[in-house]
Design a protein around this motif. Structure first.
Motif, PDB file in Angstrom:
ATOM      1  N   THR A 134       0.556  -0.961  -0.232  1.00  0.00           N
ATOM      2  CA  THR A 134       0.625  -0.190   0.276  1.00  0.00           C
ATOM      3  C   THR A 134       1.007   1.001   0.013  1.00  0.00           C
ATOM      4  O   THR A 134       0.283   2.302  -1.007  1.00  0.00           O
ATOM      5  N   SER A 187       1.554   3.462  -2.633  1.00  0.00           N
ATOM      6  CA  SER A 187       0.558   5.055  -2.781  1.00  0.00           C
ATOM      7  C   SER A 187       1.660   6.074  -2.958  1.00  0.00           C
ATOM      8  O   SER A 187       1.147   7.321  -2.699  1.00  0.00           O
ATOM      9  N   ARG A 244      -4.234   7.519  -9.679  1.00  0.00           N
ATOM     10  CA  ARG A 244      -5.508   7.898  -9.475  1.00  0.00           C
ATOM     11  C   ARG A 244      -5.926   6.658  -8.969  1.00  0.00           C
ATOM     12  O   ARG A 244      -7.108   6.167  -7.662  1.00  0.00           O
ATOM     13  N   LEU A 251      -5.301   4.530  -6.146  1.00  0.00           N
ATOM     14  CA  LEU A 251      -4.918   5.412  -4.466  1.00  0.00           C
ATOM     15  C   LEU A 251      -6.486   5.362  -4.327  1.00  0.00           C
ATOM     16  O   LEU A 251      -7.331   5.442  -3.372  1.00  0.00           O
ATOM     17  N   ALA A 252      -8.188   5.719  -5.441  1.00  0.00           N
ATOM     18  CA  ALA A 252      -9.311   5.489  -5.101  1.00  0.00           C
ATOM     19  C   ALA A 252      -9.736   4.173  -5.064  1.00  0.00           C
ATOM     20  O   ALA A 252     -10.488   4.129  -3.917  1.00  0.00           O
ATOM     21  N   PHE A 255      -7.597   1.899  -2.819  1.00  0.00           N
ATOM     22  CA  PHE A 255      -7.360   2.317  -1.426  1.00  0.00           C
ATOM     23  C   PHE A 255      -8.120   2.771  -0.298  1.00  0.00           C
ATOM     24  O   PHE A 255      -8.796   2.149   0.846  1.00  0.00           O
ATOM     25  N   ALA A 256      -8.716   3.468  -0.921  1.00  0.00           N
ATOM     26  CA  ALA A 256      -9.655   4.895  -0.058  1.00  0.00           C
ATOM     27  C   ALA A 256     -10.936   3.935  -0.390  1.00  0.00           C
ATOM     28  O   ALA A 256     -11.301   4.022   1.045  1.00  0.00           O
ATOM     29  N   GLU A 257     -11.880   3.480  -0.960  1.00  0.00           N
ATOM     30  CA  GLU A 257     -12.863   2.501  -0.857  1.00  0.00           C
ATOM     31  C   GLU A 257     -12.601   0.698  -0.230  1.00  0.00           C
ATOM     32  O   GLU A 257     -13.339   1.314   0.895  1.00  0.00           O
ATOM     33  N   GLN A 258     -11.084   0.390  -0.245  1.00  0.00           N
ATOM     34  CA  GLN A 258     -11.144  -0.015   1.125  1.00  0.00           C
ATOM     35  C   GLN A 258     -10.947   0.218   2.363  1.00  0.00           C
ATOM     36  O   GLN A 258     -11.700  -0.523   3.076  1.00  0.00           O
ATOM     37  N   ARG A 259     -10.205   1.257   2.583  1.00  0.00           N
ATOM     38  CA  ARG A 259     -10.717   1.557   3.511  1.00  0.00           C
ATOM     39  C   ARG A 259     -11.730   2.448   4.180  1.00  0.00           C
ATOM     40  O   ARG A 259     -12.096   1.204   5.252  1.00  0.00           O
ATOM     41  N   SER A 260     -12.954   2.747   3.700  1.00  0.00           N
ATOM     42  CA  SER A 260     -14.126   2.727   4.068  1.00  0.00           C
ATOM     43  C   SER A 260     -14.897   1.386   4.165  1.00  0.00           C
ATOM     44  O   SER A 260     -15.849   1.612   5.285  1.00  0.00           O
ATOM     45  N   GLN A 261     -14.503   0.615   3.974  1.00  0.00           N
ATOM     46  CA  GLN A 261     -15.207  -0.471   3.688  1.00  0.00           C
ATOM     47  C   GLN A 261     -14.810  -1.216   5.133  1.00  0.00           C
ATOM     48  O   GLN A 261     -16.057  -2.593   5.238  1.00  0.00           O
TER      49      GLN A 261
END
Length: 307
Positions: A60, A64, A92, A95-96, A98-104
């Motif tokens: 990651t 990133s 990009r 990054l999107a 990884f951000a989605e995975q963090r939110s889940q």
């Protein structure tokens, strides 16, 4: 500063590493999770710039990094950067993703302070020390005998929810301390523990002298005998230090002047609760669940009291 994986220098690709990272990104875009991607990278022989196997946190961090796409920290292209591992669009997308995975990801659960994990809880089937654990990430804390493995003779068959075990032990301890003469008995136990701690401190302080005496005998002992004596001396020192750390958890038990132990327990910090249990109890054996039996959690425990 460590070299960024994928590059030999700025804008000069490391062919093998750059290819591995591109393939890793493709696998992530295809729906493979980071752990699976890292396992694939490691099986293929790919390693980090430090020569270590890949783990999700490192993957990651590397993917990133804006230099993966020749960008600066603000996301702007660096002039005349050279070749890049990823294109800006791919970067990009990473990054999107990884951000989605963090939110889940579920919120991290608050760490649980176990009451009986310093060796007090013991498997009733194999006598191995039980450990605090959660069966799954969202499961309640529990105690379990760890699965057997090389040089670990545990059975892995006994488990008990932490609240059931700890509540039962707490009830027994407080009931014992409410008996006539219990406070005087507790004071005697504490005095014995403090005396043992002082003896251990003196023993540990004399370790260097014992090692020096052993070194002076090196020329008169055969190599095997010297190695065995040195190992035994080191083991003794390690065990003494571990024992002292354990005893020091109890020596400062703040119960002087306490008249209502139940009220004290309900407001005491976990470290003080643990100290009180350790002073009173030598071991708690947790029994396996029998068919149709042990519905009452207190029936699954056997307490060995300190005398």
């Amino acid at each position: 500063m460590a070299r960024l994986s994928g590059y030999q220098s700025r804008g000069v690709l490391h062919p093998q590493e750059a290819g591995a990272l591109r393939k890793a990104a493709s696998r992530l875009f295809a729906g493979q999770n980071k752990a699976e991607t890292c396992r694939w990278m490691n099986r293929e022989g790919y390693r980090t710039t430090f020569g270590n196997e890949w783990v999700p946190e490192v993957l990651t961090r590397v993917l990133s990094h804006p230099r993966m796409a020749g960008l600066d920290s603000d996301g702007n292209p660096i002039e005349d950067f050279g070749a890049t591992v990823l294109t800006p669009d791919e970067y990009r997308r990473v990054l999107a993703l990884f951000a989605e995975q963090r939110s889940q990801q579920p919120e991290a659960r608050e760490a649980f302070e176990y009451l009986l994990t310093d060796g007090e809880a013991e498997c009733g089937s194999c006598q191995h020390a039980m450990v605090g654990t959660r069966v799954t990430g969202d499961a309640d804390p529990s105690y379990r005998c760890p699965p057997p493995r090389a040089r670990q003779p545990s059975c892995g068959r006994v488990r008990m929810n932490a609240d059931r075990l700890e509540d039962s032990v707490t009830e027994e301890v407080l009931a014992e301390l409410l008996r006539p003469g219990a406070q005087e008995h507790l004071a005697r136990l504490l005095a014995d523990i403090r005396a043992e701690a002082e003896r251990l401190k003196e023993h540990i302080a004399g370790a260097e002298k014992r090692f020096e005496e052993l070194r002076n005998m090196r020329n008169v002992l055969v190599a095997a005998a010297y190695a065995a004596a040195e190992k035994a001396t080191k083991d003794d020192l390690r065990q003494s230090r571990n024992r002292l750390r354990f005893l020091e958890q109890m020596t400062d038990l703040p119960i002087d002047g306490v008249t209502n132990l139940v009220e004290w327990w309900n407001s005491a910090p976990r470290s003080s609760q643990r100290a009180l249990v350790c002073v009173e109890i030598a071991k708690v054996r947790v029994l396996a669940v029998g068919r149709g039996r042990h519905r009452d959690p207190s029936e699954r425990i056997e307490i060995e009291w300190r005398t």
